[in-house]
Design an enzyme around this catalytic site. Structure first.
Site, PDB file in Angstrom:
ATOM      1  N   GLU A   1       0.793  -1.240   0.000  1.00 21.30           N
ATOM      2  CA  GLU A   1       0.000   0.000   0.000  1.00 21.30           C
ATOM      3  C   GLU A   1       0.822   1.286   0.000  1.00 21.30           C
ATOM      4  O   GLU A   1       0.593   2.170   0.831  1.00 21.30           O
ATOM      5  CB  GLU A   1      -0.962  -0.007   1.196  1.00 21.30           C
ATOM      6  CG  GLU A   1      -1.893  -1.193   1.197  1.00 21.30           C
ATOM      7  CD  GLU A   1      -2.853  -1.206   2.398  1.00 21.30           C
ATOM      8  OE1 GLU A   1      -2.750  -0.329   3.262  1.00 21.30           O
ATOM      9  OE2 GLU A   1      -3.703  -2.106   2.442  1.00 21.30           O
TER      10      GLU A   1
ATOM     11  N   GLU B   1      -6.202 -11.046  -0.645  1.00 20.22           N
ATOM     12  CA  GLU B   1      -7.157 -10.448   0.304  1.00 20.22           C
ATOM     13  C   GLU B   1      -8.562 -10.359  -0.281  1.00 20.22           C
ATOM     14  O   GLU B   1      -9.255  -9.368  -0.106  1.00 20.22           O
ATOM     15  CB  GLU B   1      -6.655  -9.068   0.737  1.00 20.22           C
ATOM     16  CG  GLU B   1      -5.225  -9.119   1.256  1.00 20.22           C
ATOM     17  CD  GLU B   1      -4.740  -7.811   1.863  1.00 20.22           C
ATOM     18  OE1 GLU B   1      -5.584  -6.995   2.243  1.00 20.22           O
ATOM     19  OE2 GLU B   1      -3.515  -7.642   1.970  1.00 20.22           O
TER      20      GLU B   1
HETATM   21  C1  XIL Z   1      -6.343  -6.353   8.403  1.00 20.37           C
HETATM   22  C2  XIL Z   1      -6.651  -7.547   9.296  1.00 20.37           C
HETATM   23  O1  XIL Z   1      -7.535  -8.403   8.624  1.00 20.37           O
HETATM   24  C3  XIL Z   1      -7.257  -7.088  10.602  1.00 20.37           C
HETATM   25  O2  XIL Z   1      -7.391  -8.185  11.506  1.00 20.37           O
HETATM   26  C4  XIL Z   1      -6.404  -5.992  11.243  1.00 20.37           C
HETATM   27  O3  XIL Z   1      -7.048  -5.496  12.390  1.00 20.37           O
HETATM   28  C5  XIL Z   1      -6.154  -4.867  10.261  1.00 20.37           C
HETATM   29  O4  XIL Z   1      -5.565  -5.384   9.075  1.00 20.37           O
HETATM   30  N1  XIL Z   1      -4.898  -4.564   3.856  1.00 20.37           N
HETATM   31  C6  XIL Z   1      -3.941  -5.435   4.269  1.00 20.37           C
HETATM   32  C7  XIL Z   1      -4.227  -6.371   5.400  1.00 20.37           C
HETATM   33  O5  XIL Z   1      -2.881  -5.547   3.636  1.00 20.37           O
HETATM   34  O6  XIL Z   1      -3.079  -6.682   6.142  1.00 20.37           O
HETATM   35  C8  XIL Z   1      -5.313  -5.806   6.294  1.00 20.37           C
HETATM   36  O7  XIL Z   1      -5.622  -6.798   7.280  1.00 20.37           O
HETATM   37  C9  XIL Z   1      -6.521  -5.409   5.495  1.00 20.37           C
HETATM   38  C10 XIL Z   1      -6.171  -4.339   4.483  1.00 20.37           C
END
Ligand code: XIL
Length: 381
Positions: free
Chosen positions: A171, A276
């Site tokens: 990101e 994700e």
């Molecule tokens: C999220 C997790 O799922 C949560 O448990 C945590 O509280 C916050 O982060 N982008 C990413 C992930 O790259 O690592 C994130 O994961 C969601 C957004």
């Protein structure tokens, strides 16, 4: 052929059945038949690309017996939801916290999975000490480089040969494709990205190395990624893949947008990872389909319409959207190395708490009782 249905059997029995499957699959012909009487994602969609899931310490420790067994039965790749993030694994400059990450990696290796590391350099969930001195001022570029090198090489070397791919930088871009003004960028400018890839490569020259970001369906952001890939190569460093975070909603992105993104990003020669992946059924005022974890809204009941259950009509719309995305991924399987779902069951999904805390969402492939959704079964064989 049978689908898993835990309504008909006790949870304990199911856990034993599931957890004994890897044993059955190698022990004898009769027992192999038994394994094959259950359908799985890895035998279905997993033939087109790796099919992964984000896991948590309850699952990898085996405390969640059913969850752990379901992961082993269904998926051939895993990514840690939180335990390798800087704030968790490296909370103080001279202290690493390895227990959960070690357990995660051992779990994946034991079950012959393609183990992913997530993530080495990210502005969120960053240990507070990382970019500042004892009185909170940004450190110099040389100090930050030394800290990044030490962080990356310590972690990557520890899991060398066992973690097969790393989200090296997460990101770094804004939606308009320009660089996010993170502390890494403030101190090192654009160089922080190629430098991170160079450190990761030196620590494990065989590992796959990815740049991972959300909203890559936006052409502006795709241009930003093309620039990053070029900057890594111009620096003499190596990038092998691009992770397209896919925290989607019923409003989009469209198949057309994602298809264009796949074409544009794969033109770099990098393999694509659909990372994700989750699809919320809940809406938001001004939903942007982003995933900035700092973007949150206050809870109100109107934003939590399915607290008790999800109506069939919404399930059908959800399935239709999921099918369209998976059809697209399948028809681009030569460009896509892996599709990873963000969370095993709806119960574990971060979407219940982001961007509004305390809602009940239904964004993953498995129900709260660990049964496969109707749509999920169409991906199994
Ligand atoms: C999220 C997790 O799922 C949560 O448990 C945590 O509280 C916050 O982060 N982008 C990413 C992930 O790259 O690592 C994130 O994961 C969601 C957004």
């Amino acid at each position: 052929m049978k689908y898993l249905n835990i309504r008909n059997i006790g949870k304990y029995t199911l856990a034993i059945m599931l957890s004994s499957m890897s044993f059955f699959s190698t022990s004898s012909c009769t027992q192999n038949k038994k394994t094959e009487s259950f359908l799985s994602l890895k035998n279905g969609i997993g033939k087109d690309f790796l099919i992964g899931v984000a896991v948590n310490p309850n699952e990898t420790s085996g405390r969640d017996t059913i969850g752990a067994a379901l992961i082993v039965q269904q998926f051939n790749s895993i990514v840690p939801e939180n335990c390798m993030k800087c704030a968790v694994i490296h909370p103080e400059e001279n202290r690493y916290s390895w227990a959960r990450a070690d357990q995660y990696v051992s779990f994946g290796v034991k079950h012959h999975m393609f183990v992913i590391g997530h993530c080495l350099i990210w502005h969120s969930q960053l240990a507070p000490w990382f970019c500042v001195d004892s009185i909170g001022r940004n450190v110099s570029s040389s100090v930050l480089k030394q800290r990044m090198k030490s962080h990356i090489s310590t972690i990557v070397s520890r899991y060398k040969g066992r973690v097969k791919g790393w989200d090296v930088v997460n990101e770094a871009l804004l939606d308009d494709g320009t660089y996010r003004n993170s502390k890494f960028y403030q101190i090192l400018g654009e160089e922080f990205i190629p430098y991170a890839f160079k450190c990761a490569h030196e620590a494990d020259p065989q590992a796959e190395l990815y740049y991972n970001d959300y909203s890559l369906f936006l052409p502006s952001k795709q241009h930003g990624v093309l620039h990053i890939v070029k900057s890594i190569r111009d620096y003499g460093a190596r990038i092998t893949g691009i992770g397209m975070q896919s925290h989607y909603s019923m409003e989009g992105p469209s198949i057309f947008q994602v298809h264009k993104a796949i074409d544009t990003l794969s033109s770099t020669g990098c393999k694509l990872m659909i990372t994700e992946f989750d699809l919320t059924v809940l809406s938001l005022p001004n939903e942007l389909n982003g995933a900035g974890i700092e973007q949150t809204e206050k809870y109100s009941m109107q934003y939590n319409p399915y607290a008790k259950s999800l109506p069939d009509s919404i399930k059908q719309v959800w399935s239709k959207h999921m099918k369209a995305y998976f059809d697209l991924y399948r028809s681009n399987k030569s460009k896509i190395e892996r599709v990873t779902i963000w969370g095993l069951t709806d119960n574990y999904s971060w979407r219940n708490n982001w961007p509004i805390s305390g809602r009940t969402d239904y964004p993953t492939l498995f129900n709260r009782d660990y049964t496969a959704k109707q749509f999920t079964k169409t991906l199994m064989r």
